[in-house]
Design a protein around this motif. Sequence first.
Motif, PDB file in Angstrom:
ATOM      1  N   LEU A  95       4.746 -77.583  -4.119  1.00  0.00           N
ATOM      2  CA  LEU A  95       4.902 -76.896  -5.403  1.00  0.00           C
ATOM      3  C   LEU A  95       6.060 -75.911  -5.307  1.00  0.00           C
ATOM      4  O   LEU A  95       6.157 -75.174  -4.331  1.00  0.00           O
ATOM      5  N   PRO A  96       6.901 -75.872  -6.312  1.00  0.00           N
ATOM      6  CA  PRO A  96       7.984 -74.883  -6.263  1.00  0.00           C
ATOM      7  C   PRO A  96       7.433 -73.476  -6.505  1.00  0.00           C
ATOM      8  O   PRO A  96       6.549 -73.291  -7.330  1.00  0.00           O
ATOM      9  N   LEU A  97       7.928 -72.506  -5.759  1.00  0.00           N
ATOM     10  CA  LEU A  97       7.488 -71.122  -5.945  1.00  0.00           C
ATOM     11  C   LEU A  97       8.450 -70.341  -6.840  1.00  0.00           C
ATOM     12  O   LEU A  97       8.148 -69.216  -7.243  1.00  0.00           O
ATOM     13  N   ALA A  98       9.602 -70.928  -7.138  1.00  0.00           N
ATOM     14  CA  ALA A  98      10.611 -70.231  -7.947  1.00  0.00           C
ATOM     15  C   ALA A  98      10.014 -69.840  -9.293  1.00  0.00           C
ATOM     16  O   ALA A  98       9.392 -70.662  -9.968  1.00  0.00           O
ATOM     17  N   GLY A  99      10.211 -68.563  -9.635  1.00  0.00           N
ATOM     18  CA  GLY A  99       9.747 -68.079 -10.929  1.00  0.00           C
ATOM     19  C   GLY A  99       8.278 -67.692 -10.951  1.00  0.00           C
ATOM     20  O   GLY A  99       7.794 -67.119 -11.930  1.00  0.00           O
ATOM     21  N   LYS A 100       7.536 -67.978  -9.887  1.00  0.00           N
ATOM     22  CA  LYS A 100       6.131 -67.569  -9.822  1.00  0.00           C
ATOM     23  C   LYS A 100       6.059 -66.071  -9.486  1.00  0.00           C
ATOM     24  O   LYS A 100       6.960 -65.523  -8.851  1.00  0.00           O
ATOM     25  N   VAL A 101       4.964 -65.444  -9.888  1.00  0.00           N
ATOM     26  CA  VAL A 101       4.753 -64.031  -9.562  1.00  0.00           C
ATOM     27  C   VAL A 101       3.700 -63.936  -8.454  1.00  0.00           C
ATOM     28  O   VAL A 101       2.610 -64.499  -8.577  1.00  0.00           O
ATOM     29  N   TRP A 151       8.167 -55.197  -7.921  1.00  0.00           N
ATOM     30  CA  TRP A 151       7.537 -53.972  -8.389  1.00  0.00           C
ATOM     31  C   TRP A 151       6.636 -53.429  -7.278  1.00  0.00           C
ATOM     32  O   TRP A 151       5.919 -54.204  -6.631  1.00  0.00           O
ATOM     33  N   PRO A 152       6.620 -52.110  -7.094  1.00  0.00           N
ATOM     34  CA  PRO A 152       5.625 -51.523  -6.173  1.00  0.00           C
ATOM     35  C   PRO A 152       4.340 -51.213  -6.942  1.00  0.00           C
ATOM     36  O   PRO A 152       4.392 -50.826  -8.111  1.00  0.00           O
ATOM     37  N   VAL A 153       3.197 -51.379  -6.306  1.00  0.00           N
ATOM     38  CA  VAL A 153       1.908 -51.019  -6.912  1.00  0.00           C
ATOM     39  C   VAL A 153       1.064 -50.336  -5.847  1.00  0.00           C
ATOM     40  O   VAL A 153       0.907 -50.864  -4.753  1.00  0.00           O
ATOM     41  N   GLU A 154       0.516 -49.168  -6.194  1.00  0.00           N
ATOM     42  CA  GLU A 154      -0.257 -48.385  -5.233  1.00  0.00           C
ATOM     43  C   GLU A 154      -1.761 -48.590  -5.435  1.00  0.00           C
ATOM     44  O   GLU A 154      -2.204 -48.811  -6.564  1.00  0.00           O
ATOM     45  N   GLY A 155      -2.520 -48.524  -4.362  1.00  0.00           N
ATOM     46  CA  GLY A 155      -3.972 -48.572  -4.513  1.00  0.00           C
ATOM     47  C   GLY A 155      -4.675 -48.511  -3.172  1.00  0.00           C
ATOM     48  O   GLY A 155      -4.228 -49.123  -2.208  1.00  0.00           O
ATOM     49  N   ASP A 156      -5.793 -47.767  -3.131  1.00  0.00           N
ATOM     50  CA  ASP A 156      -6.600 -47.690  -1.908  1.00  0.00           C
ATOM     51  C   ASP A 156      -7.713 -48.724  -1.998  1.00  0.00           C
ATOM     52  O   ASP A 156      -8.668 -48.562  -2.769  1.00  0.00           O
ATOM     53  N   LEU A 157      -7.590 -49.795  -1.223  1.00  0.00           N
ATOM     54  CA  LEU A 157      -8.564 -50.881  -1.289  1.00  0.00           C
ATOM     55  C   LEU A 157      -9.857 -50.536  -0.555  1.00  0.00           C
ATOM     56  O   LEU A 157     -10.781 -51.344  -0.517  1.00  0.00           O
ATOM     57  N   GLN A 200      -4.739 -55.417 -12.238  1.00  0.00           N
ATOM     58  CA  GLN A 200      -4.346 -55.004 -13.594  1.00  0.00           C
ATOM     59  C   GLN A 200      -2.990 -54.315 -13.580  1.00  0.00           C
ATOM     60  O   GLN A 200      -2.149 -54.557 -14.457  1.00  0.00           O
ATOM     61  N   LEU A 201      -2.770 -53.438 -12.574  1.00  0.00           N
ATOM     62  CA  LEU A 201      -1.471 -52.757 -12.466  1.00  0.00           C
ATOM     63  C   LEU A 201      -0.357 -53.778 -12.251  1.00  0.00           C
ATOM     64  O   LEU A 201       0.724 -53.685 -12.846  1.00  0.00           O
ATOM     65  N   ALA A 202      -0.635 -54.761 -11.388  1.00  0.00           N
ATOM     66  CA  ALA A 202       0.369 -55.801 -11.125  1.00  0.00           C
ATOM     67  C   ALA A 202       0.681 -56.569 -12.404  1.00  0.00           C
ATOM     68  O   ALA A 202       1.848 -56.812 -12.744  1.00  0.00           O
ATOM     69  N   ARG A 203      -0.361 -56.915 -13.143  1.00  0.00           N
ATOM     70  CA  ARG A 203      -0.160 -57.660 -14.395  1.00  0.00           C
ATOM     71  C   ARG A 203       0.584 -56.810 -15.425  1.00  0.00           C
ATOM     72  O   ARG A 203       1.399 -57.312 -16.191  1.00  0.00           O
ATOM     73  N   GLY A 204       0.285 -55.498 -15.413  1.00  0.00           N
ATOM     74  CA  GLY A 204       0.968 -54.604 -16.342  1.00  0.00           C
ATOM     75  C   GLY A 204       2.470 -54.582 -16.103  1.00  0.00           C
ATOM     76  O   GLY A 204       3.272 -54.474 -17.045  1.00  0.00           O
ATOM     77  N   SER A 205       2.874 -54.699 -14.850  1.00  0.00           N
ATOM     78  CA  SER A 205       4.305 -54.692 -14.524  1.00  0.00           C
ATOM     79  C   SER A 205       4.918 -56.085 -14.642  1.00  0.00           C
ATOM     80  O   SER A 205       5.985 -56.260 -15.216  1.00  0.00           O
ATOM     81  N   ALA A 206       4.223 -57.069 -14.071  1.00  0.00           N
ATOM     82  CA  ALA A 206       4.854 -58.380 -13.844  1.00  0.00           C
ATOM     83  C   ALA A 206       4.358 -59.479 -14.777  1.00  0.00           C
ATOM     84  O   ALA A 206       4.936 -60.562 -14.817  1.00  0.00           O
ATOM     85  N   GLY A 207       3.269 -59.196 -15.514  1.00  0.00           N
ATOM     86  CA  GLY A 207       2.636 -60.275 -16.280  1.00  0.00           C
ATOM     87  C   GLY A 207       1.667 -61.031 -15.384  1.00  0.00           C
ATOM     88  O   GLY A 207       1.352 -60.571 -14.276  1.00  0.00           O
ATOM     89  N   PRO A 208       1.163 -62.190 -15.831  1.00  0.00           N
ATOM     90  CA  PRO A 208       0.163 -62.921 -15.053  1.00  0.00           C
ATOM     91  C   PRO A 208       0.636 -63.192 -13.633  1.00  0.00           C
ATOM     92  O   PRO A 208       1.812 -63.471 -13.393  1.00  0.00           O
ATOM     93  N   GLY A 264     -10.152 -64.866 -12.552  1.00  0.00           N
ATOM     94  CA  GLY A 264     -10.549 -64.552 -13.925  1.00  0.00           C
ATOM     95  C   GLY A 264      -9.405 -64.578 -14.912  1.00  0.00           C
ATOM     96  O   GLY A 264      -9.629 -64.502 -16.122  1.00  0.00           O
ATOM     97  N   GLN A 265      -8.167 -64.691 -14.421  1.00  0.00           N
ATOM     98  CA  GLN A 265      -7.026 -64.809 -15.336  1.00  0.00           C
ATOM     99  C   GLN A 265      -7.051 -66.149 -16.078  1.00  0.00           C
ATOM    100  O   GLN A 265      -6.306 -66.362 -17.018  1.00  0.00           O
ATOM    101  N   GLU A 266      -7.900 -67.073 -15.573  1.00  0.00           N
ATOM    102  CA  GLU A 266      -8.050 -68.383 -16.200  1.00  0.00           C
ATOM    103  C   GLU A 266      -6.726 -69.104 -16.315  1.00  0.00           C
ATOM    104  O   GLU A 266      -6.358 -69.637 -17.356  1.00  0.00           O
ATOM    105  N   ARG A 267      -5.991 -69.117 -15.208  1.00  0.00           N
ATOM    106  CA  ARG A 267      -4.764 -69.903 -15.093  1.00  0.00           C
ATOM    107  C   ARG A 267      -4.716 -70.428 -13.670  1.00  0.00           C
ATOM    108  O   ARG A 267      -5.424 -69.947 -12.791  1.00  0.00           O
ATOM    109  N   GLU A 268      -3.876 -71.408 -13.443  1.00  0.00           N
ATOM    110  CA  GLU A 268      -3.811 -72.003 -12.115  1.00  0.00           C
ATOM    111  C   GLU A 268      -3.078 -71.071 -11.153  1.00  0.00           C
ATOM    112  O   GLU A 268      -2.202 -70.299 -11.559  1.00  0.00           O
ATOM    113  N   GLY A 269      -3.453 -71.152  -9.888  1.00  0.00           N
ATOM    114  CA  GLY A 269      -2.827 -70.284  -8.914  1.00  0.00           C
ATOM    115  C   GLY A 269      -3.356 -70.557  -7.517  1.00  0.00           C
ATOM    116  O   GLY A 269      -4.167 -71.457  -7.307  1.00  0.00           O
TER     117      GLY A 269
END
Length: 262
Positions: A17-23, A74-80, A91-99, A143-148
Motif C-alpha cells: 500500500l502506498p503511504l504517500a499522503g497518509k497521515v 505537527w507536534p502533539v503533547e500528552g501524558d499517556l 482528537q488533538l492529532a485529528r484537530g491538526s491533521a484531519g483523520p 472508531g474513526q470508521e475508516r480504513e487504517g
Amino acid sequence: MPFFGTGDDADMTHGPLPLAGKVALVTGGAKRIGRAISLGLAGAGADVVVHYRSSGTEARALVEEIRQLGRRAWPVEGDLGDPACASDVLQLARGSAGPVDLLVNNASSFVGTRLDMVSAAELHADLDINAIAPFLLAKAFAGQEREGAVVNLLDARITDYDAQHVGYHVSKRVLFALTRMMAVEFAPRVSVNAIAPGLILAPEGKAPSYLADLAHTNPLQRHGDPADVVDAVLFLLCSRFVTGQVIFVDGGRHMRGSMYGC
Ligand SMILES: NC(=O)c1ccc[n+]([C@@H]2O[C@H](COP(=O)([O-])OP(=O)(O)OC[C@H]3O[C@@H](n4cnc5c(N)ncnc54)[C@H](OP(=O)(O)O)[C@@H]3O)[C@@H](O)[C@H]2O)c1
C-alpha cells in the motif's frame, strides 16, 4: 481508493500500500526509535503527527525537519500515563491533521522493578502507559470508521521473562494479547500488528558498551539499529493482508531460553 483496495480483480495489484499522503500518528515520536519511525514514515511520503510527553523541544525540531522534507508535520503533547489522555491525543492529532490513517504505538515506560519489590501502583503505572493507552488510542483510531493500520511496539522478551523490569514485561505481554484481540475485533477496516524489538538502543544512562556487551545473547550475535525497526514498521503499515502478526526484530533472541536478565 479505499485504504486496503476494493478486493476487485482489477484492484488486486498485490503491491504494498502506498503511504504517500497518509497521515500517521507516532506516540513518543520525538526521540530514539520513535524519531526514526517518524522520519521513516515521512521518507515514505506520509504526513506525521509527532506525539511527545516531555520532549517538546525535540518534537518541535523534528516537525521542522519533516517539513523540510516536504511533508506536513505537527507536534502533539500528552501524558499517556493518564488513560483519559489517550483519546485526547487522537482528537488533538485529528484537530491538526484531519483523520489519521496510521497509528504507531511506540511510547513506553521502562522502569526497573523485580517481582519481590514491585508495588501495585508501579504495576498499574506501567500497564497504563504500555498497554491501556495503546489500546485506548487504537480503539479511538478504529472508531474513526475508516480504513487504517496500527502497529504496536512490544519487546522480544515477551516470549521469556525479564525479571528486572516486571511491570514493563507484564504490560508488553498484555499489549501482545490486545494486539491479537484488536486484530480480530477491528477487522476488516483496520489491521493491527506488532513489532517486538530486541537489542536496538541502550536504555538511557547505560554505558556505551551496553549493546556490544549483550550482542552474544542472540543467534546473529549483533545488535540492531532503529532502521531495522523502521523497515518492519513500514512493511506492516503497507501490507494489504497481514494482521494479528508480531515481527521479532531481535537477531533471533526470542528463540533462546528464558530467564535472560535474571
Ligand atoms: N530500545 C530498544 O532497544 C528496545 C528494545 C525492545 C523494545 N523496545 C520498544 O520500542 C519502543 C521504542 O523504544 P525506545 O527505547 O526508543 O523508547 P523509550 O526511549 O524508552 O521511550 C519512548 C518515548 O516514550 C515516551 N513516554 C514515556 N512515558 C510516557 C508517558 N507517560 N506518556 C507519553 N509518552 C511517554 C517518551 O516521550 P517523551 O520523551 O516525550 O517524554 C519517550 O521518549 C518502546 O515501545 C520500547 O518498549 C525498544
